[in-house]
Each structure stands twice: as structure tokens, then as C-alpha cells.
Design an enzyme around this catalytic site. Structure first.
Site, PDB file in Angstrom:
ATOM      1  N   THR A  93      35.377  -1.539  45.462  1.00 45.72           N
ATOM      2  CA  THR A  93      36.444  -2.181  46.226  1.00 45.72           C
ATOM      3  C   THR A  93      37.842  -1.729  45.808  1.00 45.72           C
ATOM      4  OG1 THR A  93      36.160  -4.017  44.682  1.00 45.72           O
ATOM      5  CG2 THR A  93      35.244  -4.287  46.902  1.00 45.72           C
ATOM      6  N   ASN A 110      28.980  -4.052  47.198  1.00 45.29           N
ATOM      7  CA  ASN A 110      30.186  -3.966  46.396  1.00 45.29           C
ATOM      8  C   ASN A 110      29.834  -3.600  44.954  1.00 45.29           C
ATOM      9  OD1 ASN A 110      32.596  -4.339  45.058  1.00 45.29           O
ATOM     10  ND2 ASN A 110      32.764  -6.533  45.491  1.00 45.29           N
ATOM     11  N   ASN A 111      30.064  -2.330  44.599  1.00 41.36           N
ATOM     12  CA  ASN A 111      29.899  -1.882  43.208  1.00 41.36           C
ATOM     13  C   ASN A 111      31.156  -2.317  42.449  1.00 41.36           C
ATOM     14  OD1 ASN A 111      27.652   0.814  43.127  1.00 41.36           O
ATOM     15  ND2 ASN A 111      28.174  -0.235  45.025  1.00 41.36           N
ATOM     16  N   SER A 112      31.248  -3.562  42.185  1.00 46.62           N
ATOM     17  CA  SER A 112      32.518  -4.210  41.851  1.00 46.62           C
ATOM     18  C   SER A 112      33.047  -3.874  40.463  1.00 46.62           C
ATOM     19  CB  SER A 112      32.359  -5.719  41.959  1.00 46.62           C
ATOM     20  OG  SER A 112      33.541  -6.372  41.556  1.00 46.62           O
ATOM     21  N   PRO A 113      34.367  -3.614  40.356  1.00 44.79           N
ATOM     22  CA  PRO A 113      34.998  -3.496  39.033  1.00 44.79           C
ATOM     23  C   PRO A 113      35.044  -4.833  38.295  1.00 44.79           C
ATOM     24  CG  PRO A 113      36.346  -2.467  40.735  1.00 44.79           C
ATOM     25  CD  PRO A 113      35.309  -3.284  41.428  1.00 44.79           C
ATOM     26  N   SER A 114      34.714  -5.926  38.983  1.00 45.55           N
ATOM     27  CA  SER A 114      34.637  -7.222  38.303  1.00 45.55           C
ATOM     28  C   SER A 114      33.403  -7.325  37.419  1.00 45.55           C
ATOM     29  CB  SER A 114      34.632  -8.361  39.326  1.00 45.55           C
ATOM     30  OG  SER A 114      35.855  -8.427  40.023  1.00 45.55           O
ATOM     31  N   TRP A 138      41.507  -7.540  48.791  1.00 46.70           N
ATOM     32  CA  TRP A 138      42.033  -7.826  47.454  1.00 46.70           C
ATOM     33  C   TRP A 138      43.242  -6.938  47.163  1.00 46.70           C
ATOM     34  CZ3 TRP A 138      43.611  -5.969  42.908  1.00 46.70           C
ATOM     35  CH2 TRP A 138      43.604  -6.804  41.787  1.00 46.70           C
ATOM     36  N   CYS A 150      38.431 -14.886  45.971  1.00 46.04           N
ATOM     37  CA  CYS A 150      37.794 -13.605  45.651  1.00 46.04           C
ATOM     38  C   CYS A 150      36.310 -13.841  45.410  1.00 46.04           C
ATOM     39  CB  CYS A 150      38.443 -13.000  44.409  1.00 46.04           C
ATOM     40  SG  CYS A 150      37.617 -11.507  43.817  1.00 46.04           S
ATOM     41  N   HIS A 194      34.313 -12.787  43.357  1.00 47.53           N
ATOM     42  CA  HIS A 194      33.872 -12.843  41.967  1.00 47.53           C
ATOM     43  C   HIS A 194      34.634 -13.905  41.174  1.00 47.53           C
ATOM     44  CE1 HIS A 194      31.086  -9.513  42.249  1.00 47.53           C
ATOM     45  NE2 HIS A 194      31.961  -8.967  43.063  1.00 47.53           N
TER      46      HIS A 194
END
Length: 531
Positions: free
Chosen positions: A451, A380-384, A102, A221, A223
Site C-alpha cells: 500500500t 495488501n502486503n502491508s508495511p504494517s 492512507w 486504517c 491495521h
């Protein structure tokens, strides 16, 4: 080889030149060797693969020994992250780097900012791996350079005890070079393309490659909506391609992370090839949505018919030509994906989820571990995710299930700052703080990563500086908000000339020119103001 042993070996080599190398100092050459431990990317890949394998075994024995990383989009960002880790924790053990596809798309493409759809140049991924390791190796040289300067000072002062202490630190120096988990997206084409790019990534230093089961030319992506998966046969061919790349280059213990996007993907590009009921292709096709055919009159022009669970079924195909999965089959498809990948050469799993929920992840991993007991995840501790809202709602739901009065809280508006200091808000923050520990213990997560955190931190810190500097604070915004904090918190970049290698360059000038060296670090160097 120790520093002293290297000096002896180089001294013998110089003597063999019968005076032609009289101006070459064995001490200086040994120092330069020590400051350049890794000569090639393959050296790094082999070294870091061993670390990852040891860490995986340690996690199997004790789930508290999980690993972590942050995504970095530039070599300098990765370098400063590792310097910070060493400063605060004294070791880089179990801390990695993550290379996010990304962020490559958004920040590193020659086309400019792009969505996460594999449209950026393939080689930009390998290029970023090489750049990250260039900066990490420079961090080694920078840190060791300070030790060598201190050693010279101790030797000149005749302090033998201090000199021996510093030599021991040099010999036992812990490198900033750590494993990188590198995102190859969906492989950038067919299996041959995946193999060629994997080779470039491994040659640049990657010991671990993450591959996802989306269609390469439809990649989205994880998310976002519109994800399309491929049959297992296609995905396994790419896993094989990556393994062959590792083996060809001699990285026999290279690590492959198989990512499944099936939880959020409702479409497939292909109907899988099947030869008999119950085989892998048949299992994949069993998830396709469709209508049972009662007679030939139910079949229209262009319809696609398959045999599913002993019945003829007209599968649902969209105008795009893609086929639709049955609603509610995502978790079952994830479990099948993961078991199949682990049984066919993958080492770790990545399950892309729509929320950070330990119970949800655990439910899928428990099913996978019934077949593959040592299954482990990269997560994935995602910021999304809206982490604040997610965990406040999880606490709300848990309290409601327990029969606790939640009438003081509006579940739909729990993001509001008015809940920050409430009992619910504080408990949600505690659950968030413990998420990685809990998920490592309960849900088989070996590696936690964010990420694209440094994408957000760069934007946030720049916004804070711009707001003050171009506003009423003027120069104080930089002095108080950046430089003063750098000095007081011991951030190495406050001496930016040194961080960029000025002192290393000065020392090299002295090696090369002797007394004629014109050095930058004299009394008029403004960096001396920082001690």
C-alpha cells in the site's frame, strides 16, 4: 494507425487547406500524435479495464500469472516506477499502480498530514489519479521523443535499415499507462456520494475502484483498532453506485474490489433489516453478541432486543451506541461478506488480515470458493506487518510442530539481528521471498500490492542523504550515494532536464519557430556531461 499512415493522412489534410498550413509538417504532427496516445481519462479507463479483465482470465488459467503493484503518492513516483519496470523487465505486463487512501490522507491533503480516517478532501483522490496518468503519459512522450530523435539521425545519415527498425519500435511502443487500483475508502458518505466520487475517479482514468465495508464516518486504517462495519445491504448499495458510475461513463468492464474489514472489526453501527429467518439481514444479526432473555424482567430501559436463532436476545450495545459482535466470528463474517459481494456485482475481493499467513488466507478463500469457484483476491502486503518477525515465528512454529529442536531460538525475540544468518532466519527470508508466488497458487491471490512502500522509501533515502550531507561526508554523500549510482545504474533522472521535458520542448520550438528556435539543449547545456 501506423506512424507512416498517420503522416499520409495528415499530408492529405494539409493539402486540403490550400497552402494555409504550409508551415505545418505532417511528420511533426504525426510525431506529436504518437507521443500523446491517450486524449482523456476515459480513454485510459477503457484501455486499462480491458487489460485487467485479460489479466484476470490469464490468472484463472494459470495462477503463476498473478499481478503486482506498489502504492505511489505522487505522479513522479509512479512514473519512475514504470520507467524502472520497463528498463529491468522490458515490459509493464501484469504490473499496476496502487493509489492508497492512507497516503492521500498522510501526504496529499490540504489540511496537512492526517490519519487514515477519510477526513481528507474527496477530490484529492481523483486529483492524484489524474496526476499519476499525466506523469505516465509524459513518460511515453519522453521515451518516444528519444526514438524520434534517433529516427531523424538515421534518416539524415541515409541509414534506411536503422530508420525502418526505429519506425517499427515507434509503432509497437508499449505505453507506461497501466491500470490503477484506486482506493475510495468506505465511499465518503452515502451511496450518492460514493457514486459522485466514483465518477470523478473514472473520468480521471481509474478502471478499478476498491471499496471497503466500514462505516464511512467511523472509518479506520485496516491495521488499527476500532473498526466498525455496515450491514450487507448498505455495502451492496455502494457497490451498485460504483457500477452505475462505470456504466454511465461507458466503462462497461470496470472492476470493483470489495474489501472486508470484518476479520479485525468487532463492532457494527446498525442492526440489519431482516424479513424472514435465514435472509441476509438475519445472517448478519446472528453474529451479534448478546444475552438470551428468559423473561420480560430481563429487559431494562433502553435495551435492544432481537430474535436470534429462534430466541429473544438482548444485544450488547456500547456507550457509543455501537453493537458488538460475538468473539471469534471474524472469519465467518469475512466469508459471508465475500460471497455476498461477489454474488452482487463485485469482481475481486480484498480481505484485510492481521498477518501475512498463506494458510490463514487459504482457509477463508477455500470456503468462499465452495460457493464462488473463481473467487480472486487483491491482497495488501502491508508495511504494517512486521514481516521479519512474522515469518520467523511461522518457521519456529512449523519446526516446533514437526518436533525439531528450537531451543536455540527465543520466539519472542526473533526480530533480533543475531538470528539473521541462522538456519531459521534464512528459511524465513526464503518464505518471505516466495510469499507472493505461494499465495497466488494456494490462496487465490490475483493481485499483490504494497500500500505505502514509497512513503517509506522516500523517508529512508532522505535520511541516508541527510546523514551524510550534513555530516562528515559533505558533498560526497550526494555524489557517491546518488549521482554516481544514477550514472552507473542507468537511472533516467540523472539527466533531470531531459526527464522534465526539456528536449521535448526544444523539439516543439523547432516545430513552431523553425530556424528561429532558441533551444536549451546546445553545447552549453551541462546535461551533456552525462553522455
Amino acid at each position: 494507425m501506423s506512424y507512416k499512415d498517420d503522416i499520409k493522412a495528415l499530408a492529405q489534410l494539409r493539402e486540403a487547406q490550400q497552402g494555409k498550413w504550409a508551415s505545418i509538417s505532417p511528420e511533426n504532427a504525426a510525431r506529436m500524435r504518437a507521443q500523446n496516445r491517450f486524449k482523456t481519462g476515459l480513454d485510459i479507463a477503457k484501455y486499462t479495464a480491458k487489460i485487467m479483465r485479460e489479466d484476470m482470465a490469464a490468472y484463472d488459467a494459470d495462477s503463476s500469472q498473478y499481478t503486482q503493484s506498489l502504492g505511489c503518492w505522487h505522479g513522479f513516483i509512479g512514473q519512475q516506477k514504470l520507467i524502472s519496470i520497463k528498463k529491468h523487465f522490458g515490459t509493464t505486463k501484469r504490473r499496476y499502480l496502487y493509489l492508497s487512501g492512507w497516503m492521500v490522507a498522510a501526504l496529499r491533503s490540504e489540511f496537512g498530514p492526517l490519519p487514515d480516517q477519510s477526513m481528507h478532501e474527496k477530490t484529492s483522490v481523483a486529483g492524484l489519479i489524474e496526476e499519476l496518468y499525466t506523469f505516465l503519459r509524459q513518460a511515453d512522450a519522453w521515451e518516444l521523443n528519444h526514438l524520434f530523435r534517433d529516427l531523424e539521425a538515421a534518416q539524415k545519415a541515409g541509414d534506411k535499415a536503422k530508420a525502418e527498425e526505429l519506425i517499427a519500435k515507434i509503432d509497437n511502443h508499449e505505453t507506461h499507462v497501466v491500470p490503477i487500483i484506486a482506493d475510495i475508502d468506505a465511499g465518503f458518505g452515502n451511496a450518492e456520494a460514493t457514486y459522485l466520487l466514483a465518477k470523478k475517479m473514472i473520468e480521471a482514468g481509474a478502471c478499478c475502484i476498491q471499496l471497503e465495508n466500514q462505516v464511512s464516518d467511523e472509518k479506520q486504517c485496516g491495521h488499527q483498532d476500532g473498526k466498525v462495519t455496515v450491514p450487507h445491504e448498505d455495502f451492496l448499495a455502494k457497490i451498485n453506485a460504483v457500477r452505475y458510475a462505470f456504466l454511465e461513463l461507458g466503462v462497461d468492464d470496470g472492476v470493483i474490489v470489495a474489501r472486508t474489514d470484518s476479520l479485525g472489526a468487532g463492532l457494527t453501527q446498525k442492526i440489519a433489516v431482516t424479513k424472514e429467518p435465514g435472509d441476509l439481514g438475519d445472517q448478519y444479526n446472528s453474529f451479534l453478541d448478546g444475552d438470551v432473555i428468559e423473561s420480560a424482567t430481563d429487559i431494562d430501559n433502553g435495551d435492544v432486543v432481537i430474535k436470534q436463532n429462534g430466541k429473544l436476545v438482548k444485544v450488547k450495545r456500547l456507550a457509543s451506541g455501537l453493537y458488538q459482535f460475538k468473539p471469534g466470528t471474524g472469519e465467518d463474517r469475512v466469508v459471508l461478506d465475500c460471497i455476498t459481494s461477489l454474488q452482487n456485482g463485485a469482481d475481486l475481493l480484498w480481505i484485510e488480515t492481521e498477518k501475512p499467513h498463506v494458510g490463514q488466507i487459504k482457509g477463508m478463500v477455500d470456503r468462499i470458493r465452495q460457493v464462488v469457484p473463481d473467487a480472486k483476491l487483491v491482497y495488501n502486503n502491508s508495511p504494517s506487518f512486521n514481516w521479519t518477525l512474522n515469518f520467523r515465528q511461522q518457521v519456529f512454529d512449523a519446526w516446533e510442530k514437526e518436533g525439531k529442536d528450537v531451543s536455540a531460538y527465543d520466539r519472542a525475540n526473533l526480530m533480533s539481528a543475531e538470528y539473521d544468518n541462522t538456519e531459521l532466519g534464512k528459511l524465513a527470508d526464503e518464505w518471505t521471498q516466495n510469499f507472493q508466488r505461494d499465495a497466488a497458487r494456494e490462496a487465490g491471490i490475483f493481485h499483490h500490492l504494497i500500500t505505502l512502500p514509497t512513503y517509506h522509501t522516500a523517508a529512508l533515502s532522505t535520511d541516508n542523504l541527510a546523514k551524510g550531507y550534513f555530516g562528515a561526508e559533505g558533498m560526497l554523500a550526494y555524489v557517491a550515494g546518488v549521482q554516481r549510482r544514477e550514472i552507473r545504474e542507468g537511472i533516467a533522472t540523472v539527466k533531470h532536464q531531459d526527464m522534465a521535458g526539456s528536449n521535448i520542448g526544444d523539439d516543439h520550438k523547432e516545430f513552431f519557430h523553425g530556424e528561429a528556435a532558441l533551444k536549451a539543449g546546445g553545447k552549453d547545456n551541462t546535461m551533456n556531461q552525462f553522455g
